[in-house]
Structure formats: structure tokens, C-alpha cells
Design a protein around this motif. Structure first.
Motif, PDB file in Angstrom:
ATOM      1  N   ILE A   1     -39.577  21.378 -74.969  1.00  0.00           N
ATOM      2  CA  ILE A   1     -38.518  20.492 -74.458  1.00  0.00           C
ATOM      3  C   ILE A   1     -38.189  19.471 -75.536  1.00  0.00           C
ATOM      4  O   ILE A   1     -39.011  18.616 -75.861  1.00  0.00           O
ATOM      5  CB  ILE A   1     -38.975  19.771 -73.166  1.00  0.00           C
TER       6      ILE A   1
ATOM      7  N   ALA B   1     -35.279  19.276 -79.105  1.00  0.00           N
ATOM      8  CA  ALA B   1     -35.095  19.931 -80.405  1.00  0.00           C
ATOM      9  C   ALA B   1     -34.811  18.925 -81.507  1.00  0.00           C
ATOM     10  O   ALA B   1     -33.799  18.975 -82.187  1.00  0.00           O
ATOM     11  CB  ALA B   1     -33.988  20.974 -80.328  1.00  0.00           C
TER      12      ALA B   1
ATOM     13  N   PHE C   1     -39.808  17.671 -84.383  1.00  0.00           N
ATOM     14  CA  PHE C   1     -41.105  18.084 -83.838  1.00  0.00           C
ATOM     15  C   PHE C   1     -40.973  19.358 -82.988  1.00  0.00           C
ATOM     16  O   PHE C   1     -41.659  20.353 -83.239  1.00  0.00           O
ATOM     17  CB  PHE C   1     -41.728  16.915 -83.042  1.00  0.00           C
TER      18      PHE C   1
ATOM     19  N   GLU D   1     -32.746  21.668 -75.303  1.00  0.00           N
ATOM     20  CA  GLU D   1     -32.337  20.366 -75.855  1.00  0.00           C
ATOM     21  C   GLU D   1     -31.261  19.742 -74.962  1.00  0.00           C
ATOM     22  O   GLU D   1     -30.292  20.391 -74.613  1.00  0.00           O
ATOM     23  CB  GLU D   1     -31.829  20.568 -77.293  1.00  0.00           C
ATOM     24  N   LYS D   2     -31.459  18.476 -74.648  1.00  0.00           N
ATOM     25  CA  LYS D   2     -30.536  17.744 -73.777  1.00  0.00           C
ATOM     26  C   LYS D   2     -29.157  17.570 -74.400  1.00  0.00           C
ATOM     27  O   LYS D   2     -28.132  17.599 -73.728  1.00  0.00           O
ATOM     28  CB  LYS D   2     -31.178  16.375 -73.540  1.00  0.00           C
TER      29      LYS D   2
ATOM     30  N   LYS E   1     -27.529  17.796 -78.711  1.00  0.00           N
ATOM     31  CA  LYS E   1     -27.393  18.793 -79.772  1.00  0.00           C
ATOM     32  C   LYS E   1     -28.661  18.782 -80.618  1.00  0.00           C
ATOM     33  O   LYS E   1     -29.373  17.764 -80.645  1.00  0.00           O
ATOM     34  CB  LYS E   1     -26.188  18.448 -80.660  1.00  0.00           C
TER      35      LYS E   1
ATOM     36  N   LYS F   1     -37.344  10.653 -95.677  1.00  0.00           N
ATOM     37  CA  LYS F   1     -38.384  10.644 -96.712  1.00  0.00           C
ATOM     38  C   LYS F   1     -39.561  11.452 -96.174  1.00  0.00           C
ATOM     39  O   LYS F   1     -39.963  11.248 -95.017  1.00  0.00           O
ATOM     40  CB  LYS F   1     -38.868   9.216 -96.975  1.00  0.00           C
TER      41      LYS F   1
ATOM     42  N   THR G   1     -28.791  20.867 -72.287  1.00  0.00           N
ATOM     43  CA  THR G   1     -29.614  21.263 -71.134  1.00  0.00           C
ATOM     44  C   THR G   1     -30.726  20.228 -70.966  1.00  0.00           C
ATOM     45  O   THR G   1     -31.624  20.153 -71.807  1.00  0.00           O
ATOM     46  CB  THR G   1     -30.227  22.668 -71.386  1.00  0.00           C
TER      47      THR G   1
ATOM     48  N   SER H   1     -38.949   0.803 -81.651  1.00  0.00           N
ATOM     49  CA  SER H   1     -38.462  -0.136 -82.657  1.00  0.00           C
ATOM     50  C   SER H   1     -37.243   0.483 -83.340  1.00  0.00           C
ATOM     51  O   SER H   1     -37.276   1.653 -83.722  1.00  0.00           O
ATOM     52  CB  SER H   1     -39.584  -0.406 -83.658  1.00  0.00           C
TER      53      SER H   1
ATOM     54  N   SER I   1     -34.266   0.567 -86.363  1.00  0.00           N
ATOM     55  CA  SER I   1     -33.894   0.147 -87.725  1.00  0.00           C
ATOM     56  C   SER I   1     -32.517   0.702 -88.054  1.00  0.00           C
ATOM     57  O   SER I   1     -32.055   1.647 -87.413  1.00  0.00           O
ATOM     58  CB  SER I   1     -34.871   0.673 -88.767  1.00  0.00           C
TER      59      SER I   1
ATOM     60  N   LEU J   1     -29.368   1.750 -91.075  1.00  0.00           N
ATOM     61  CA  LEU J   1     -29.177   2.323 -92.420  1.00  0.00           C
ATOM     62  C   LEU J   1     -27.714   2.242 -92.815  1.00  0.00           C
ATOM     63  O   LEU J   1     -26.824   2.367 -91.956  1.00  0.00           O
ATOM     64  CB  LEU J   1     -29.580   3.797 -92.410  1.00  0.00           C
TER      65      LEU J   1
ATOM     66  N   GLY K   1     -42.077  10.308 -88.943  1.00  0.00           N
ATOM     67  CA  GLY K   1     -42.170  11.573 -88.219  1.00  0.00           C
ATOM     68  C   GLY K   1     -41.872  12.811 -89.039  1.00  0.00           C
ATOM     69  O   GLY K   1     -42.055  13.919 -88.545  1.00  0.00           O
TER      70      GLY K   1
END
Ligand SMILES: Cc1cc2nc3c(=O)[nH]c(=O)nc-3n(C[C@H](O)[C@H](O)[C@H](O)COP(=O)(O)OP(=O)(O)OC[C@H]3O[C@@H](n4cnc5c(N)ncnc54)[C@H](O)[C@@H]3O)c2cc1C
Length: 502
Positions: A31, A33, A36, A55-56, A58, A70, A198, A246, A248, A250, A358
Motif C-alpha cells: 500500500i 507507491a 519504499f 497507490e492513492k 500517482k 541525495k 486507489t 517536519s 522543508s 526547496l 528515505g
């Protein structure tokens, strides 16, 4: 505001996957996409497992599509903390797990011939302040004791002087969306199934199997991996009591100059992050920063404004081409949760709390979970035990979670709203009261009114207005909703109720 990666990829723009249109049976249902979930699906399909990835929204459209990209084991000044809190073996294994992840990602890219702008880079953590030199030296000493050989340098490729920097060699960067596209192609080639748009609403254990419920259909699976970023099932697991989010920001700029190589992050406050990226044959500079707890009020000047100011300081003629933000889950002990979702739910897995690192940690997590499904031992699994019950060291954040929950679940709901309807300017929002009920109002730039019930559909916290992004954000667990109430970010997955005020 879409990221550089999401704005420029037809794979995302033309989303060619279907939503789930029938009941299915599979060996493993994944569950979510992002990087991970997609990596888990990739490894399992390669091993011959029948996988369904749901995937809920895209593919990669949430944290992964808005990352800096990175790929590094340099997670800020982290190894001294690990060494002091958990001992030398723990710190060394954490480092090895993340270094191994860099090798694994490169191996996938080479084996599957994925064109994702991967390049090896040095990663630097630097300071421009005398008071932080000591912390960098301590990190260097810890890493040297662990047998790793970083370098201490005073010259970098940054357009300003630093006092000291710690350099990790052979780290890397890539375009995360191109990487996910490559993984999806491999999953499909190996007969895996992928469904987008989905949303999974619940998972139930029935005898030895799990039933994954979407709005209209069900998937029966022997194994389930919850890869939804913030786990959306509250009980059991109780992840909402042990993590916060948290945010951040860009920007990607055309500096009109030739840029030096390298990836950089500062130890100073405010902290900045830098890397280069290819766009239409040019090298852009990505600048990150403006971090704050998701749901806490923030202003343009503290977020994008801060990054724009930093950009103009060194590149006065630069052009700002992209601006975006996202958020990540941080556990109270700063260690991800990877493994069984709960000790009473065997064969249902979780990977979360990647604390803004991640890219490597999702690879570590995927390998741990795939090994568990294959009944193979994984030497790094013990680091991330998802059922751990250790004393919480981060009392400040624990206090924040408790205070935010008490305020948003109860006290703020009782406090009178401090604005009335007429005071809300166009292109702005606020909570007001109508017939003793709290109503969230946004007036667009033409004065059109959007009215929502400002109560989070996750656990019922009072939402706050985010004037930078024009969203309703949850100060408790970091769910986010668009100005019209559409759910954007987990752990909530349902839209807000709306009111018709016309
Ligand atoms: C600003 C910023 C910069 C970062 N830069 C870096 C970096 O340079 N390097 C690095 O290593 N890490 C970085 N990170 C962290 C990294 O981006 C994340 O840790 C990583 O992308 C998380 O991946 P994920 O797959 O867990 O989550 P996601 O990418 O968010 O994927 C989860 C997916 O689950 C889906 N989902 C949620 N609920 C449901 C449901 N109920 N049903 C179905 N699907 C659902 C979502 O739509 C989403 O697509 C950064 C983080 C931030 C905030």
C-alpha cells in the motif's frame, strides 16, 4: 507548486495506470507507491512473488517526488548521537546499512539499465560558525573510531567560505521519479500489478490472510506492506503517538554560472542544503531549508523567502525556476520503524520515520522486509525494531506531541475564533465561527469562497491555515488538505466535509 522532478516527467503527467476495478488475490499487497513501496514491489517481483502495488494518487507524487534526491549515509551529524545513545556496534551497523543501500541502488540502476541521472558525488556537512566546529570534529572522531574514513576539509565547491566541513566520499544523487519509473517498468515486466488513484481505507486479518479494502473493491493477500509514509492504521501500531512530521522547502535556480560538484548540508541555523540537477541540458542548483514542524504556522519569508534570499546573495542574476516543499516522518528517538506493523499482526509490515533520509533508508527497509517474507535473517533488522519500547529520550518533541494533541483535539476547539468573515482578505484563509460552529474559510484571489469543516479526518484535531501553500494542515500528525478540503497528505486519507455558503 510542483517539484523539478514531478513537473518534467510525462510518466507522472500521463499516469498510465488504472485504478483498481475488481476484487483480487495476491501473495503480497503493498500500500503506497513512494520509493519504499515501489522498491519492495521491485525486489519481491524479482524473486517471483505475485505483487499488487496500490497507490492513492500517482506514483511517487508525495514525499518521494518532492525530495532533494541525495543518496547518502551522511544524515546530518548523526553518528555521534547514535554512538552515545546506542553504542558503537549500533552506530557502525547503521552506517553500514546505509552505505550498503547506496551500492544496492546503483546495482538496481545498472542491472535494470535505469536512466535516472545517477552520479557519484561527495557529501559534505559544513559550518560557517565557529561554535559548530567542535560538533563536526566530534562526528569525525566517532566515524574514524567506527573504521570509516571521512575527510575534514576547509575548501568546498560552495560559493562561500566555510569554517570546517566533513566529507563522505562516493555518495550519490539521482532523479527520484526517473528511478521510480524504472522500478515500475521492472515490476510490470515481472507480472506485478500497479493501481493508482486507489485509496486503501482499512486492512482486516481474516484467518491466515489479510483483506485490504479500497472504496469499492478488496484485495486478499498473504502479506501486506504498509508503505503509506505515515502509517494510516491507528490501532494497533499507535504510530501517531511516536512520530511527528517536519516540512522543508526547496527551490531550483538557474545560476547562469558553471557550478561545482558536491552535495552539501549545513549544521548551522538556519540550515541549508545544496545539490545540482540536470534540467533541459542545464545544471540547476537546488537549495533546501526553511524546516518547521508540519502544521505549525510559517511565513513566506521564513520558507521560500529565506531560500530566495540565500540564492540572490551568491547568484544575484539567478532565475528561480521551481519551488516546492514536502514533509517527512520523524520518530521520537530518530530511528525509523521497520518490521512488523505490530507484534499482533504477523505478515503485515511497516517502514516509516525515515527522517528526511528515505532514499537510502527505504532501500534498507525494503531489504529487511523482503528478507523477513523470505524467512531470511537480516543483520540490520534489529536496528529498526518496529515494536521497540525504549524510554523516549527526546522529551522536547514528546512534550510537543502531547501539547499539540491537547490543544488541537480539545482546547483550541473551545477557544473563540479570532477573526470574522469580513476580515479575511482575498487569497487568504482563516477559521471563523458560524452558529457556534468552527468553519474554515478560504477566499481565492477573485473572492470566491471555499468553506470546509476544519477538523482533521485522521483523528479529529483542529486544522490550521497555511498561508504559504494555501492548505489546511494538521498540527498533531501532519496531514494536509487543499484549500477546498481535498486530502493531499497522509496519515488522513479522506477529504474534509465542505459547506455551501452561497
Ligand atoms: C524537503 C525534503 C527533502 C528530502 N530530501 C531527501 C534527500 O535528499 N535524501 C534522502 O535520502 N531523503 C530525503 N528526504 C526524505 C525522503 O524524501 C522520504 O523519506 C521518502 O521519500 C519517503 O518515501 P515513502 O515511500 O516512505 O513515502 P511517499 O513517497 O510519501 O510514499 C507514500 C505513498 O503512499 C501513498 N498513500 C498514502 N496513504 C495511502 C492510502 N491510504 N492508500 C493508498 N496509498 C496511500 C501516498 O499517496 C504516497 O504516494 C527528504 C524529505 C523532505 C521533506
Amino acid at each position: 507548486m510542483n517539484s523539478l522532478w514531478l513537473s518534467n516527467d510525462n510518466f507522472i503527467k500521463n499516469d498510465s495506470f488504472n485504478s483498481l476495478g475488481e476484487n483480487l488475490e495476491t501473495e503480497v499487497c503493498i500500500i503506497g507507491a513512494g520509493i519504499f513501496g515501489t522498491t519492495c514491489a521491485y525486489y519481491l517481483s524479482k524473486l517471483g512473488y505475485k505483487v499488487v502495488l496500490v497507490e492513492k494518487d500517482k506514483i511517487g507524487s508525495k514525499a518521494t517526488g518532492n525530495t532533494t534526491g541525495k543518496i547518502t549515509s551522511q544524515h546530518g551529524l548523526f553518528y555521534n548521537y547514535l554512538n552515545n545513545s546506542y553504542g558503537e556496534k549500533f552506530a557502525k551497523d547503521y552506517l553500514d546499512a546505509n552505505e550498503e543501500a547506496i551500492t544496492n541502488i546503483k546495482k538496481i540502476i545498472d542491472e535494470e539499465k535505469i536512466n535516472c541521472d545517477f552520479s557519484y558525488q561527495n557529501a559534505y556537512i559544513y559550518t560557517t560558525k565557529k561554535e559548530n566546529i567542535n560538533s563536526i570534529r566530534k562526528e569525525f572522531n566517532t566515524l574514524s573510531n567506527l573504521g570509516y574514513n571521512p575527510e575534514l576539509v576547509t575548501k568546498t565547491g560552495l560559493p562561500f567560505e566555510v569554517n570546517l566541513a566533513l566529507c563522505f566520499k562516493n555518495q550519490a544523487q539521482f532523479n527520484p521519479i526517473k528511478y521510480l519509473k524504472g522500478l515500475c517498468d521492472c515490476i510490470l515486466k515481472r507480472n506485478g500489478s500497479i493501481f493508482t488513484n486507489t485509496t486503501v481505507h482499512k486492512v482486516e486479518k481474516v484467518n491466515e490472510d489479510y483483506i485490504v479494502f479500497t472504496e469499492n473493491y478488496q484485495i486478499k493477500a498473504s502479506y501486506v506492506i504498509v508503505a503509506t509514509h505515515f502509517p494510516f492504521i491507528n490501532f494497533p501500531g499507535f504510530y501517531f503517538t511516536k512520530m511527528y512530521q517536519s516540512t522543508s522547502y526547496l527551490i531550483a535556480i538557474d545560476t547562469k554560472k558553471t557550478l561545482s560538484k558536491g552535495m552539501y548540508i549545513s549544521e548551522d541555523k538556519p540550515a541549508f542544503s545544496f545539490r545540482t540537477a540536470t534540467y533541459q541540458g542545464k545544471e540547476l542548483l537546488l537549495i533546501g531549508g526553511g524546516e518547521h514542524r508540519t502544521g505549525e504556522p510559517s511565513s513566506y519569508s521564513d520558507t521560500y523567502g529565506l531560500l530566495e534570499q540565500e540564492a540572490k546573495k551568491y547568484f544575484p542574476n539567478c532565475e528561480i525556476l521551481f519551488k516546492w516543499n514536502t514533509r517527512d516522518c520523524i520518530s521520537l528517538d530518530k530511528i525509523p520503524y521497520i518490521g512488523y506493523y505490530s507484534s499482533i499482526m504477523p505478515h503485515m509490515y511497516v517502514g516509516t520515520g525515515f527522517k528526511k533520509w528515505g532514499m537510502t533508508l527505504s532501500n534498507v527497509a525494503s531489504n529487511i522486509i523482503v528478507d523477513s517474507i523470505c524467512k531470511k535473517e537480516n543483520k540490520f533488522a534489529y536496528l529498526f525494531n518496529s515494536s521497540r519500547l525504549k524510554p523516549i529520550k527526546n522529551r522536547t518533541e514528546m512534550k510537543n506531541i502531547l501539547i499539540q494533541s491537547a490543544n488541537s483535539l480539545l482546547l483550541n476547539k473551545l477557544r473563540p475564533a479570532n477573526m470574522n468573515f469580513d476580515e479575511i482578505a482575498n487569497d487568504s484563509g482563516s477559521i471563523i465561527e458560524i452558529n457556534n460552529e468552527k468553519v474554515g474559510i478560504y477566499k481565492d484571489s477573485n473572492g470566491k469562497i471555499y468553506a470546509v469543516k476544519p477538523i482533521c479526518t485522521h483523528l479529529g484535531c483542529l486544522l490550521s491555515w497555511n498561508d504559504v501553500d494555501k492548505t489546511w494542515d494538521c498540527p498533531c500528525h501532519g496531514s494536509r488538505f487543499d484549500f477546498d478540503g481535498t486530502n493531499l497528505y497522509d496519515p488522513a486519507f479522506k477529504n474534509l466535509d465542505t459547506f455551501d455558503l452561497e
